[in-house]
Design a protein around this motif. Structure first.
Motif, mmCIF file in Angstrom:
data_model
loop_
_atom_site.group_PDB
_atom_site.id
_atom_site.type_symbol
_atom_site.label_atom_id
_atom_site.label_comp_id
_atom_site.label_asym_id
_atom_site.label_seq_id
_atom_site.Cartn_x
_atom_site.Cartn_y
_atom_site.Cartn_z
ATOM 1 N N ALA A 103 -7.454 34.747 0.835
ATOM 2 C CA ALA A 103 -8.884 35.065 0.868
ATOM 3 C C ALA A 103 -9.657 34.157 -0.091
ATOM 4 O O ALA A 103 -9.130 33.699 -1.103
ATOM 5 C CB ALA A 103 -9.101 36.526 0.480
ATOM 6 N N ASP A 104 -10.902 33.869 0.262
ATOM 7 C CA ASP A 104 -11.752 33.083 -0.628
ATOM 8 C C ASP A 104 -11.835 33.740 -2.007
ATOM 9 O O ASP A 104 -11.882 34.968 -2.120
ATOM 10 C CB ASP A 104 -13.173 32.970 -0.059
ATOM 11 N N GLU A 105 -11.857 32.910 -3.026
ATOM 12 C CA GLU A 105 -11.969 33.390 -4.402
ATOM 13 C C GLU A 105 -13.285 32.904 -4.994
ATOM 14 O O GLU A 105 -13.635 31.730 -4.853
ATOM 15 C CB GLU A 105 -10.800 32.865 -5.238
ATOM 16 N N GLU A 106 -13.998 33.818 -5.634
ATOM 17 C CA GLU A 106 -15.264 33.451 -6.283
ATOM 18 C C GLU A 106 -15.135 33.657 -7.785
ATOM 19 O O GLU A 106 -14.875 34.771 -8.240
ATOM 20 C CB GLU A 106 -16.421 34.284 -5.739
ATOM 21 N N PRO A 107 -15.283 32.592 -8.559
ATOM 22 C CA PRO A 107 -15.223 32.741 -10.014
ATOM 23 C C PRO A 107 -16.341 33.660 -10.506
ATOM 24 O O PRO A 107 -17.379 33.822 -9.850
ATOM 25 C CB PRO A 107 -15.422 31.312 -10.531
ATOM 26 N N ASP A 108 -16.124 34.250 -11.649
ATOM 27 C CA ASP A 108 -17.183 35.037 -12.276
ATOM 28 C C ASP A 108 -18.398 34.136 -12.509
ATOM 29 O O ASP A 108 -18.251 33.033 -13.057
ATOM 30 C CB ASP A 108 -16.675 35.587 -13.618
ATOM 31 N N PRO A 109 -19.583 34.547 -12.057
ATOM 32 C CA PRO A 109 -20.775 33.692 -12.218
ATOM 33 C C PRO A 109 -20.999 33.223 -13.652
ATOM 34 O O PRO A 109 -21.481 32.098 -13.880
ATOM 35 C CB PRO A 109 -21.922 34.591 -11.743
ATOM 36 N N SER A 110 -20.637 34.046 -14.633
ATOM 37 C CA SER A 110 -20.852 33.644 -16.024
ATOM 38 C C SER A 110 -19.954 32.482 -16.428
ATOM 39 O O SER A 110 -20.287 31.721 -17.344
ATOM 40 C CB SER A 110 -20.603 34.835 -16.954
ATOM 41 N N ASP A 111 -18.817 32.318 -15.720
ATOM 42 C CA ASP A 111 -17.902 31.232 -16.052
ATOM 43 C C ASP A 111 -18.377 29.883 -15.524
ATOM 44 O O ASP A 111 -17.947 28.834 -16.018
ATOM 45 C CB ASP A 111 -16.507 31.522 -15.483
ATOM 46 N N VAL A 112 -19.235 29.897 -14.494
ATOM 47 C CA VAL A 112 -19.669 28.628 -13.877
ATOM 48 C C VAL A 112 -21.181 28.448 -13.948
ATOM 49 O O VAL A 112 -21.738 27.600 -13.263
ATOM 50 C CB VAL A 112 -19.196 28.559 -12.403
ATOM 51 N N VAL A 122 -13.477 29.203 -4.011
ATOM 52 C CA VAL A 122 -12.254 28.449 -3.747
ATOM 53 C C VAL A 122 -11.711 28.926 -2.404
ATOM 54 O O VAL A 122 -11.540 30.129 -2.188
ATOM 55 C CB VAL A 122 -11.202 28.674 -4.855
ATOM 56 N N ARG A 123 -11.476 27.970 -1.522
ATOM 57 C CA ARG A 123 -10.974 28.304 -0.181
ATOM 58 C C ARG A 123 -9.633 27.616 0.041
ATOM 59 O O ARG A 123 -9.446 26.457 -0.342
ATOM 60 C CB ARG A 123 -11.979 27.885 0.884
ATOM 61 N N TYR A 124 -8.701 28.348 0.683
ATOM 62 C CA TYR A 124 -7.381 27.801 1.008
ATOM 63 C C TYR A 124 -7.376 27.351 2.462
ATOM 64 O O TYR A 124 -7.520 28.163 3.377
ATOM 65 C CB TYR A 124 -6.291 28.860 0.785
ATOM 66 N N ARG A 125 -7.221 26.039 2.662
ATOM 67 C CA ARG A 125 -7.224 25.477 4.011
ATOM 68 C C ARG A 125 -5.860 24.860 4.331
ATOM 69 O O ARG A 125 -5.198 24.314 3.443
ATOM 70 C CB ARG A 125 -8.313 24.421 4.141
ATOM 71 N N PRO A 126 -5.437 24.913 5.587
ATOM 72 C CA PRO A 126 -4.126 24.356 5.940
ATOM 73 C C PRO A 126 -4.122 22.836 5.837
ATOM 74 O O PRO A 126 -5.169 22.187 5.944
ATOM 75 C CB PRO A 126 -3.922 24.815 7.381
ATOM 76 N N LEU A 127 -2.906 22.285 5.630
ATOM 77 C CA LEU A 127 -2.762 20.837 5.482
ATOM 78 C C LEU A 127 -2.542 20.126 6.805
ATOM 79 O O LEU A 127 -3.048 19.020 7.020
ATOM 80 C CB LEU A 127 -1.576 20.522 4.563
ATOM 81 N N GLY A 128 -1.735 20.717 7.685
ATOM 82 C CA GLY A 128 -1.398 20.044 8.932
ATOM 83 C C GLY A 128 0.065 20.226 9.277
ATOM 84 O O GLY A 128 0.713 21.184 8.838
ATOM 85 N N PRO A 129 0.646 19.304 10.041
ATOM 86 C CA PRO A 129 2.075 19.394 10.364
ATOM 87 C C PRO A 129 2.938 19.256 9.113
ATOM 88 O O PRO A 129 2.761 18.334 8.312
ATOM 89 C CB PRO A 129 2.298 18.213 11.313
ATOM 90 N N VAL A 130 3.858 20.189 8.937
ATOM 91 C CA VAL A 130 4.767 20.191 7.790
ATOM 92 C C VAL A 130 6.196 20.025 8.309
ATOM 93 O O VAL A 130 6.627 20.747 9.216
ATOM 94 C CB VAL A 130 4.644 21.492 6.975
ATOM 95 N N LEU A 131 6.920 19.066 7.744
ATOM 96 C CA LEU A 131 8.309 18.827 8.109
ATOM 97 C C LEU A 131 9.214 19.708 7.259
ATOM 98 O O LEU A 131 9.122 19.688 6.023
ATOM 99 C CB LEU A 131 8.666 17.358 7.907
ATOM 100 N N ALA A 132 10.099 20.465 7.909
ATOM 101 C CA ALA A 132 11.056 21.310 7.206
ATOM 102 C C ALA A 132 12.464 20.787 7.467
ATOM 103 O O ALA A 132 12.905 20.743 8.627
ATOM 104 C CB ALA A 132 10.943 22.762 7.679
ATOM 105 N N VAL A 133 13.156 20.385 6.412
ATOM 106 C CA VAL A 133 14.545 19.918 6.508
ATOM 107 C C VAL A 133 15.407 21.042 5.954
ATOM 108 O O VAL A 133 15.385 21.322 4.755
ATOM 109 C CB VAL A 133 14.744 18.611 5.728
#
Length: 461
Positions: A103-112, A122-133
């Motif tokens: 989930a999106d994270e929002e810093p405390d307004p007083s910190d920024v 802060v948003r978590y986005r996928p990278l793409g194709p991942v190779l698993a060995v």
């Protein structure tokens, strides 16, 4: 190494596969890239629906895929069914928790407030194709603990599985296809190890994860470093199992046997070095040896079998060489230690005492049902012996003294410390090691974020 199912019970080659050529590999890379463009936009709810369906199908297939695993790499069939059940559990855990973990994270307004932004997240986005060995020893679990979080994060997977478990590898691709994941979300590449380098260098592959040997990890890490790509490595382990005087000796001994021979001892997180305080050393050694001798070694399809064959002839040879080197250097064999006659790649449950630093087995991982026994004069020496290893995957400590627990947790060089129990992986707990056991973490929230683009989003006033 050929891509083939070779039954370790008798060495019989049951099925052989042609490695994919450059044209088919290229087609699959193109498909992975194209699929990612649309799959990345799906909702968590849609991904969770698909992953729950995969878990349901795996539960339905539990008996049949367990027999495939047992045939391909010799795992006792009851343990194989448990592995399949664990994979379904992990799928459901990530299906139910991924949205909150990412989930999106929002810093405390007083910190920024001095950043000039009206809003920051802060948003978590996928990278793409991942190779698993991936390795052969837990041919479903090692893959699923990567695939479940990767797919829930919006990535797509390319699996290069161990060459001796091709049927399990193809089953995994089919499983995700039957569950309804878009074509290209999860693909198996039937290729040899030599082809991995070129795939990792391909710009369409954004990251890699490897579970396996230290040499394999070094090779992947070197190429990924050159290409500046994210990697997670889970390599070897030689986990200590420390027993102090206050421990419940009966329980510690019983768990020690299971911890050493799970998966016929072919587990990175299996306890391998048993470090016992001198006050209880002899009692532990006697009970532990008796427990190892009582194990049933035999056909892994037999429900009563505790220890099956090793997965390969070379693996048995490597293990026997470690034992023979230790014996030549003065180690005492308390049980086992000799190659049995007859077909199959069996090795008996073995306990070695009198281990010294000049023995190879002190520094190298024994991948099979061989335990090494150490005597420690006190807690300080127990910690020194435990840390005297190039590996640092996990550790087990047995004590009812809280001060001793605090000391072990503080000083043991490992990715995990399991107190009064054996090391095990769980979808909610981070898993990984330090030193030559690798870096990065799998499972839990830490694992799903490893292959995400952690994005700062800044809004001006």
């Amino acid at each position: 190494m050929p891509i083939a199912t070779v039954n370790p019970v008798n060495g019989e080659t049951l099925r052989t596969y042609e490695a994919m050529g450059e044209e088919e590999t290229e087609r699959r890379l193109q498909l992975a890239e194209a699929t990612f463009r649309t799959y990345r936009t799906t909702t968590f709810e849609e991904r969770a629906r698909l992953l729950h369906r995969a878990a349901d199908l795996l539960d339905e297939d539990r008996r049949s895929i367990a027999e495939v695993m047992t045939t391909e790499m010799g795992k006792p069939v009851g343990q194989a069914r448990a592995e399949a059940a664990k994979c379904a559990k992990a799928m459901r855990w990530y299906a139910d928790h991924a949205a909150d973990l990412l989930a999106d994270e929002e810093p405390d307004p007083s910190d920024v407030k001095d950043s000039g932004a009206s809003r920051v997240l802060v948003r978590y986005r996928p990278l793409g194709p991942v190779l698993a060995v991936m390795p052969w020893n837990f041919p479903l679990w090692q893959v699923v603990r990567f695939a479940a979080p990767a797919l829930m994060a919006g990535n797509v997977g390319l699996l290069k599985h161990a060459s001796n478990v091709p049927q399990t590898a193809l089953y995994l691709e089919d499983l995700f296809h039957r569950a309804g994941f878009p074509e290209g979300c999860f693909q198996t590449l039937l290729i040899g190890s030599a082809a991995v380098d070129d795939i990792l260098r391909d710009e369409r592959v954004k990251a890699a994860t490897l579970t396996g040997s230290e040499p394999a990890g070094r090779a992947v890490a070197a190429t990924a470093g050159e290409m500046v790509k994210k990697t997670v490595l889970e390599l070897g382990g030689s986990d200590p199992f420390v027993v102090m005087p206050s421990a419940d000796l009966d329980r510690a001994t019983a768990v020690a046997v299971t911890a050493r021979v799970q998966n016929t001892g072919q587990s990175c997180i299996a306890a391998k070095r048993f470090i016992v305080h001198t006050d209880v050393h002899d009692a532990f050694a006697e009970r532990f040896t008796r427990g190892m001798q009582a194990l049933t070694t035999g056909d892994p399809m037999d429900e009563d079998t505790d220890v099956g064959p090793l997965a390969s002839e070379q693996g048995r040879k490597d293990l026997a060489e470690l034992v023979d080197d230790a014996v030549r250097s003065g180690a005492r064999v308390l049980c086992g230690g000799e190659l049995p006659d007859g077909p199959g790649w069996y090795y008996p449950p073995t306990v070695l005492a009198g281990i010294t630093r000049d023995m190879r087995i002190h520094r190298e991982e024994a991948f099979g049902p061989v335990a090494t026994l150490y005597r420690a004069a006190d807690l300080d020496e127990a910690v020194l012996i435990a840390n005297d290893s190039p590996f640092g995957l996990s550790s087990n400590v047995w004590t009812r003294d809280e001060a001793e627990v605090d000391r072990f947790v503080r000083d043991l060089e490992a990715g995990g410390v399991f107190v009064n129990g054996m090391t095990a992986s769980h979808p909610a707990l981070p898993f990984g090691g330090v030193k030559r056991s690798g870096y990065g973490r799998e499972l839990s929230g830490h694992g799903i974020r490893e292959f995400c683009n952690i994005t700062t989003v800044w809004h001006g006033a």
